[in-house]
Design a protein around this motif. Sequence first.
Motif, PDB file in Angstrom:
ATOM      1  N   THR A  22       5.552  -1.202  -8.060  1.00 24.84           N
ATOM      2  CA  THR A  22       4.287  -0.985  -8.768  1.00 24.84           C
ATOM      3  C   THR A  22       3.105  -1.028  -7.813  1.00 24.84           C
ATOM      4  O   THR A  22       3.099  -1.729  -6.811  1.00 24.84           O
ATOM      5  N   HIS A  23       2.123  -0.219  -8.145  1.00 31.70           N
ATOM      6  CA  HIS A  23       0.867  -0.235  -7.411  1.00 31.70           C
ATOM      7  C   HIS A  23      -0.090  -1.258  -8.005  1.00 31.70           C
ATOM      8  O   HIS A  23      -1.114  -1.587  -7.420  1.00 31.70           O
ATOM      9  N   ASN A  24       0.308  -1.686  -9.197  1.00 37.71           N
ATOM     10  CA  ASN A  24      -0.603  -2.478  -9.996  1.00 37.71           C
ATOM     11  C   ASN A  24      -0.255  -3.952  -9.830  1.00 37.71           C
ATOM     12  O   ASN A  24       0.757  -4.426 -10.328  1.00 37.71           O
ATOM     13  N   PRO A  36       0.823  -1.214   0.000  1.00 41.80           N
ATOM     14  CA  PRO A  36       0.000   0.000   0.000  1.00 41.80           C
ATOM     15  C   PRO A  36       0.860   1.268   0.000  1.00 41.80           C
ATOM     16  O   PRO A  36       2.040   1.224   0.307  1.00 41.80           O
ATOM     17  N   SER A  37       0.226   2.361  -0.327  1.00 35.35           N
ATOM     18  CA  SER A  37       0.924   3.641  -0.422  1.00 35.35           C
ATOM     19  C   SER A  37       1.593   3.992   0.907  1.00 35.35           C
ATOM     20  O   SER A  37       1.016   3.815   1.970  1.00 35.35           O
ATOM     21  N   GLY A  38       2.838   4.457   0.814  1.00 39.51           N
ATOM     22  CA  GLY A  38       3.545   4.898   2.017  1.00 39.51           C
ATOM     23  C   GLY A  38       4.227   3.788   2.794  1.00 39.51           C
ATOM     24  O   GLY A  38       4.743   4.018   3.881  1.00 39.51           O
ATOM     25  N   CYS A  39       4.257   2.561   2.231  1.00 42.50           N
ATOM     26  CA  CYS A  39       4.841   1.460   2.993  1.00 42.50           C
ATOM     27  C   CYS A  39       6.357   1.412   2.869  1.00 42.50           C
ATOM     28  O   CYS A  39       7.021   0.647   3.565  1.00 42.50           O
ATOM     29  N   GLY A  40       6.932   2.208   1.985  1.00 40.39           N
ATOM     30  CA  GLY A  40       8.395   2.246   1.920  1.00 40.39           C
ATOM     31  C   GLY A  40       9.000   1.636   0.671  1.00 40.39           C
ATOM     32  O   GLY A  40      10.210   1.438   0.606  1.00 40.39           O
ATOM     33  N   LYS A  41       8.179   1.365  -0.348  1.00 35.49           N
ATOM     34  CA  LYS A  41       8.698   0.755  -1.580  1.00 35.49           C
ATOM     35  C   LYS A  41       9.726   1.657  -2.256  1.00 35.49           C
ATOM     36  O   LYS A  41      10.838   1.220  -2.587  1.00 35.49           O
ATOM     37  N   SER A  42       9.341   2.926  -2.455  1.00 32.48           N
ATOM     38  CA  SER A  42      10.272   3.841  -3.119  1.00 32.48           C
ATOM     39  C   SER A  42      11.529   4.029  -2.279  1.00 32.48           C
ATOM     40  O   SER A  42      12.645   4.085  -2.803  1.00 32.48           O
ATOM     41  N   THR A  43      11.334   4.124  -0.982  1.00 31.22           N
ATOM     42  CA  THR A  43      12.473   4.311  -0.086  1.00 31.22           C
ATOM     43  C   THR A  43      13.458   3.159  -0.235  1.00 31.22           C
ATOM     44  O   THR A  43      14.672   3.362  -0.364  1.00 31.22           O
ATOM     45  N   LEU A  44      12.927   1.934  -0.244  1.00 30.45           N
ATOM     46  CA  LEU A  44      13.795   0.769  -0.379  1.00 30.45           C
ATOM     47  C   LEU A  44      14.524   0.798  -1.725  1.00 30.45           C
ATOM     48  O   LEU A  44      15.743   0.588  -1.805  1.00 30.45           O
TER      49      LEU A  44
HETATM   50  N1  LIG Z   1      11.832  12.813   2.274  1.00 31.42           N
HETATM   51  C1  LIG Z   1      11.062  12.267   3.231  1.00 31.42           C
HETATM   52  N2  LIG Z   1      11.060  12.795   4.472  1.00 31.42           N
HETATM   53  C2  LIG Z   1      10.302  12.273   5.442  1.00 31.42           C
HETATM   54  N3  LIG Z   1       9.506  11.198   5.279  1.00 31.42           N
HETATM   55  C3  LIG Z   1       9.461  10.620   4.070  1.00 31.42           C
HETATM   56  C4  LIG Z   1      10.245  11.127   2.980  1.00 31.42           C
HETATM   57  N4  LIG Z   1       9.995  10.356   1.891  1.00 31.42           N
HETATM   58  C5  LIG Z   1       9.103   9.426   2.292  1.00 31.42           C
HETATM   59  N5  LIG Z   1       8.785   9.569   3.605  1.00 31.42           N
HETATM   60  C6  LIG Z   1       7.879   8.719   4.373  1.00 31.42           C
HETATM   61  O1  LIG Z   1       8.368   7.419   4.347  1.00 31.42           O
HETATM   62  C7  LIG Z   1       7.312   6.478   4.163  1.00 31.42           C
HETATM   63  C8  LIG Z   1       7.610   5.629   2.953  1.00 31.42           C
HETATM   64  O2  LIG Z   1       7.584   6.445   1.810  1.00 31.42           O
HETATM   65  P1  LIG Z   1       7.786   5.857   0.355  1.00 31.42           P
HETATM   66  O3  LIG Z   1       7.770   6.987  -0.573  1.00 31.42           O
HETATM   67  O4  LIG Z   1       8.978   4.968   0.352  1.00 31.42           O
HETATM   68  O5  LIG Z   1       6.463   4.981   0.182  1.00 31.42           O
HETATM   69  P2  LIG Z   1       5.932   4.212  -1.099  1.00 31.42           P
HETATM   70  O6  LIG Z   1       5.687   2.832  -0.661  1.00 31.42           O
HETATM   71  O7  LIG Z   1       6.831   4.417  -2.235  1.00 31.42           O
HETATM   72  O8  LIG Z   1       4.557   4.954  -1.324  1.00 31.42           O
HETATM   73  P3  LIG Z   1       3.824   5.256  -2.709  1.00 31.42           P
HETATM   74  O9  LIG Z   1       3.209   3.973  -3.128  1.00 31.42           O
HETATM   75  O10 LIG Z   1       2.796   6.269  -2.322  1.00 31.42           O
HETATM   76  O11 LIG Z   1       4.844   5.766  -3.655  1.00 31.42           O
HETATM   77  C9  LIG Z   1       6.045   7.281   4.023  1.00 31.42           C
HETATM   78  O12 LIG Z   1       5.372   7.262   5.274  1.00 31.42           O
HETATM   79  C10 LIG Z   1       6.506   8.675   3.732  1.00 31.42           C
HETATM   80  O13 LIG Z   1       5.645   9.616   4.310  1.00 31.42           O
END
Ligand SMILES: Nc1ncnc2c1ncn2[C@@H]1O[C@H](COP(=O)(O)OP(=O)(O)OP(=O)(O)O)[C@@H](O)[C@H]1O
Lengths: 257, 285
Positions: free
Chosen positions: A209-211, A44-52
């Motif tokens: 991916t969200h899909n 789900p959105s915000g779970c950290g995929k992009s961060t990882l």
């Molecule tokens: N630059 C930042 N500073 C502080 N918190 C952040 C930052 N970038 C992301 N976060 C937080 O880290 C968490 C993970 O974010 P991330 O972007 O990795 O999620 P995601 O799974 O890619 O979401 P989405 O599907 O919406 O892209 C989220 O709670 C977001 O609010």
Amino acid sequence: MSDNVTAQYKIEIDGLNLFYGQFQALKSVPMSIQERMITALIGPSGCGKSTLLRCLNRMNDLIHGVRVQGSVHLDGIDIYRPAQDVTDLRKRVGMVFQRPNPFPLTVYQNVVYGLRVAGIRHSRSLDEIAERSLRRAWMWDQVKDKLDEPALELPLDQQQRLCIARLLAVQPEVILMDEPCSALDPIATMKVEELMLELKKDYTIIIVTHNMQQAARVSDFTGYMLLGEMIEFSETQVIFTRPTKKLTEDYITGKYG
Amino acid sequence: MALIGEKGVQRILLVTAFSAMSALLLIALFIVNEGVPFMFRYGIQGFLLSSDWDPSSGTFGIFPMIMASLWVTVGALLVGAPLGIAGAVFLSEFAPRPVMRVVKPAIELLAAIPSVVYGFIGVMVLAPLIREVFGGPGLSVLAASIILGIMILPTVISISIDSILAVPQSYREGSLALGATVWQTVHMVTVRAAKSGIIASVILGLGRAIGETMAVIMVAGNAVKIPDSPLDSVRTLTANIALEMSYATGMHREALFATGVVLFVVIIILNTVASVAMRKRAAKK
Ligand SMILES: Nc1ncnc2c1ncn2[C@@H]1O[C@H](COP(=O)(O)OP(=O)(O)OP(=O)(O)O)[C@@H](O)[C@H]1O
Ligand SMILES: [Mg+2]
């Protein structure tokens, strides 16, 4: 973990924690990525995929106040060790972004950007690599007469494939894709997916991916993430047909939230 | 508010805006009306291209002043543009954000220093220094260029920073993700993407340099001659008007108004080019 063990995986992530200031966005994430496979990250959105994903080419270094613990090994070598040359890492681990982001330069200048940056000046080899990369991204025929036109005037799906082409030009080993199709229509999406399957022969691909259908269609391995944790990581078939965790099953079957 | 009501406020604002605009229009009309007929009577070519300026014998050629303004403005550009652009790039791309948030308004404040103060510093410090190091009278094209170059810094830096900060972060990320260094990203992508805004900042700075009067009178030396070295004393168009207006009458006075018209046209052209450049940037996004 020693750096000179022969690597079994292209990328091995171990106990990865990431903090944005006080907020912990990744919680002790493990993941092993095989070479020349497509690995999908869902959740789900915000779970950290992009961060990882952004940990794998150290793009998170750009964000102020980010702290990373744990290890990420590329071909058995820790990319977070102090001696790591980050620009070198990013040449080996390229990235395609959610919104196509060609530079406000011409099509040609976009494709050869990574090469120029790497110090290649010889114009014949630049031309050759540009053509090869555009062919590889299936867009040579569409843009061969538009090489000197602004890249931002291309249609969106061609812009995204141009971003893929400019990546291929620097011959990375790993390609990270953060929701590469979310700005594209279904037909353009299908084309990018086909392209990914073709590129898999030479590159290790990791896609966020969200899909879920997309993950099921293109990937060999899938990781399901929730609130910064890797809930389940396994072969895509297993994740989508008989997941071992209840949380994964809820998400796959749409019961989440 | 309750006293005059919404309609009343609107009407007051309309009247204020209208009177401000008509005042500006009247001034412009006045200058044109005083200067343009003279130009035609005297002959545009003789006025613009002759080097003889001798009001007492009725010869009014402003070519030396045009050249002086040109030299001084180009000099200000050579000093101010590289410094200003480099400063803007440093502050927006390399300095920590808090530093930029403090330094940028501080630099913008420099624009509020009265030009007589810049002129004073030029006379007391810069001119003697130039005299000692390079010889010549000290009060010169070089002195004026340096002082004006510094005076246009706030304009160049402030607008350049704004246009660099307006470059989408995704361009920078795209470049870094291809293995570019921060410096390569800055000069190959960011500055290019901000190019039209940076150009506009320089052109607006130029407009300021051409129009500047007080500081230039103080440091340029005011000799009516076509310069052939940066160490020569010169008199710019603005200085010419300011120096002679107080005692000019008849033709002489009209000639000064005509000088004003020339300045007016040059500055309008510069500002138009600048706003076209900025609009181009806005349209691209
Ligand atoms: N630059 C930042 N500073 C502080 N918190 C952040 C930052 N970038 C992301 N976060 C937080 O880290 C968490 C993970 O974010 P991330 O972007 O990795 O999620 P995601 O799974 O890619 O979401 P989405 O599907 O919406 O892209 C989220 O709670 C977001 O609010
Ligand atoms: Mg994301």
